[in-house]
Design a protein around this motif. Structure first.
Motif, PDB file in Angstrom:
ATOM      1  N   LYS A 101      -6.118 -11.045  -1.606  1.00  0.00           N
ATOM      2  CA  LYS A 101      -7.026 -10.201  -1.773  1.00  0.00           C
ATOM      3  C   LYS A 101      -7.017  -8.851  -0.822  1.00  0.00           C
ATOM      4  CE  LYS A 101     -12.018 -10.024  -2.222  1.00  0.00           C
ATOM      5  NZ  LYS A 101     -12.138  -8.597  -1.846  1.00  0.00           N
ATOM      6  N   LYS A 102      -6.292  -8.994   0.165  1.00  0.00           N
ATOM      7  CA  LYS A 102      -6.213  -7.768   1.150  1.00  0.00           C
ATOM      8  C   LYS A 102      -5.365  -6.832   0.746  1.00  0.00           C
ATOM      9  CE  LYS A 102      -7.935 -10.429   5.362  1.00  0.00           C
ATOM     10  NZ  LYS A 102      -7.371 -10.980   6.696  1.00  0.00           N
TER      11      LYS A 102
ATOM     12  N   GLN B 213       0.710  -1.218   0.184  1.00  0.00           N
ATOM     13  CA  GLN B 213       0.124   0.032   0.096  1.00  0.00           C
ATOM     14  C   GLN B 213       0.947   1.313   0.073  1.00  0.00           C
ATOM     15  OE1 GLN B 213      -3.174   0.279   3.017  1.00  0.00           O
ATOM     16  NE2 GLN B 213      -3.930   1.710   1.806  1.00  0.00           N
TER      17      GLN B 213
ATOM     18  N   GLY C  62      -8.286 -11.313  -7.053  1.00  0.00           N
ATOM     19  CA  GLY C  62      -8.679  -9.854  -7.798  1.00  0.00           C
ATOM     20  C   GLY C  62      -7.326  -9.138  -8.318  1.00  0.00           C
TER      21      GLY C  62
ATOM     22  N   ASP D  53      -6.736  -4.961  -2.415  1.00  0.00           N
ATOM     23  CA  ASP D  53      -7.692  -4.094  -1.960  1.00  0.00           C
ATOM     24  C   ASP D  53      -7.088  -2.681  -1.794  1.00  0.00           C
ATOM     25  OD1 ASP D  53      -9.773  -5.646  -2.882  1.00  0.00           O
ATOM     26  OD2 ASP D  53     -10.281  -6.108  -0.811  1.00  0.00           O
TER      27      ASP D  53
ATOM     28  N   HIS E  34      -5.363  -1.052  -4.845  1.00  0.00           N
ATOM     29  CA  HIS E  34      -6.497  -0.254  -5.533  1.00  0.00           C
ATOM     30  C   HIS E  34      -7.010   0.796  -4.847  1.00  0.00           C
ATOM     31  CE1 HIS E  34      -7.472  -4.356  -7.820  1.00  0.00           C
ATOM     32  NE2 HIS E  34      -6.607  -3.725  -8.638  1.00  0.00           N
ATOM     33  N   LYS E  35      -6.972   0.861  -3.716  1.00  0.00           N
ATOM     34  CA  LYS E  35      -7.424   1.885  -2.937  1.00  0.00           C
ATOM     35  C   LYS E  35      -6.550   3.183  -2.946  1.00  0.00           C
ATOM     36  CE  LYS E  35      -8.299   3.323   1.980  1.00  0.00           C
ATOM     37  NZ  LYS E  35      -8.290   3.063   3.375  1.00  0.00           N
TER      38      LYS E  35
END
Length: 385
Positions: free
Chosen positions: A88-89, A49, A175, A92, A95-96
């Motif tokens: 997946k986490k 992230q 994803g 996500d 993508h955030k």
């Protein structure tokens, strides 16, 4: 506005259905923080992230498609549901932050070791195209330097194709925006291509077309799952690492054929790794690689796939290559390790000279503590803007 010298890197790029906000990409970087069971964890989420805030495209560290005796302990996998949930986490979170993430699918082939815990758990031999061991080999959780073993030739390579396809299915379920086939650095796909590791006499060896077949069929399996415009491949024609490299004429013939055929499949991109001295070990008193200008030798063969490159690029050099149409995007590796905001630093003219702590590069040994594993991973500071 980006400084003029790097401004071409900050033009958006259309990659199939995906719009990349810039052309500063994060290369696959082995970091070994999926402690302790090959499942992506909260620390992995934080690390990706951080970097997703400015990267145009992120390719994950090598993701193991099956249990293998990797020299890298705690490398993440994607062969079970727990791993899918963990990824997946990560996805996500990426993508955030507005970035795009591909999974690099990885099988080590002869670079596995039978005494490694994951290889024991898998209950299968170390598979490769031929019974030829690579020279070298350090295993961070095995005593001494045991070296690479002589692998078991895989009788039916379609078994391995099935593993890649299943990994792609899992990656899609998690994803991921796409997948990159790891065809570089002496791992399985590269082992099939190179005559120093593939001496098969059946339809999987011998001629250039036969040696290229495994990688091309693997790409077709990935396309079956993701579609051609969400599949890429990383190649290292110069060789060197993991005891790879053919004579120059054979190298040019092999990779020219493979790249031309891969391009005909309509895949999204081909990442051409340039020669890197750090990835060129010395054997018998001399370097192993076949040095040549990789981008100049092969980029012109790509009529459909985007031309990306990797290995040792500076920001200004990469921008000049994009401006001149030699490449369309560039992967950076080491810069992202100690600069979680690497692309933003380039864009705003901030320094990219934070030293890497090499003692923690591949994890904090013998520790499963998240706080310990953060060291040299998720604790590098971003610049002030």
């Amino acid at each position: 506005m980006a400084p003029a010298a790097v401004a071409p890197l900050f033009q958006p790029l259309q990659l199939g259905p995906l719009t990349l906000r810039n052309r500063v990409f994060m290369s696959a970087l082995t970091r070994n923080r999926s402690v302790p069971t090959n499942v992506p964890n909260a620390l992995n989420v934080e690390y990706y992230q951080q970097r997703a805030k400015s990267a145009g495209l992120i390719v994950t560290e090598g993701v193991l498609i099956t249990q293998q005796g990797s020299e890298w302990p705690h490398a993440p996998g994607i062969w079970n549901k727990e791993q899918v949930a963990g990824w997946k986490k990560v996805i996500d979170a990426v993508h955030k932050e507005g970035s795009v993430i591909f999974a690099q699918l990885w099988h080590l082939g002869r670079i596995s070791h039978p005494d490694a815990p994951e290889q024991k758990a898998a209950g299968v031999p170390v598979y490769a195209p031929s019974a030829l061991s690579a020279r070298g080999g350090k295993f961070r959780f095995l005593p001494g330097e045991p070296g690479y073993v002589t692998p078991t030739p895989i009788e039916d390579p379609t078994i391995l194709l099935d593993l890649f396809e299943k990994a792609a299915v899992n990656a899609k379920e998690a994803g991921f925006d796409g997948v990159e086939l790891h065809g570089a650095n002496g791992y399985l796909v590269h082992q099939f291509l190179d005559t120093t590791s593939n001496i098969r006499t059946d339809s999987w060896g011998g001629s250039v077309a036969n040696r290229a077949k495994f990688g091309l069929l693997t790409l077709q399996r990935l396309i079956k799952v993701f579609g051609k415009d969400r599949v890429g491949i990383k190649l290292s024609p110069a060789g060197g690492y993991n005891d790879m490299g053919m004579p120059l004429e054979e190298t040019l013939e092999t990779f020219s054929y493979f790249i031309s055929e891969a391009d005909k499949l309509g895949i999204a991109y081909i990442d051409l790794m340039r020669y890197a001295e750090v990835l060129d070990p010395v054997f018998d008193g001399k370097k192993r690689a076949t040095k040549h200008d990789v981008v100049a030798s092969y980029a012109h063969l790509m009529k459909h796939a985007k031309v990306f490159s990797n290995a040792g690029w500076t920001g200004e050099e990469a921008a000049a290559a994009v401006k001149d149409g030699k490449v369309e995007g560039v992967f950076f590796g080491m810069g992202w390790i100690s600069h979680p905001d690497f692309a933003a630093r380039l864009e705003h003219g901030k320094p990219v000279d934070t030293p890497i702590d090499f003692t923690t590069l591949y994890g904090v040994k013998d520790s499963t503590s998240e706080e310990e594993q953060r060291k040299g991973y998720a604790d590098y500071p971003a610049a002030e803007y």
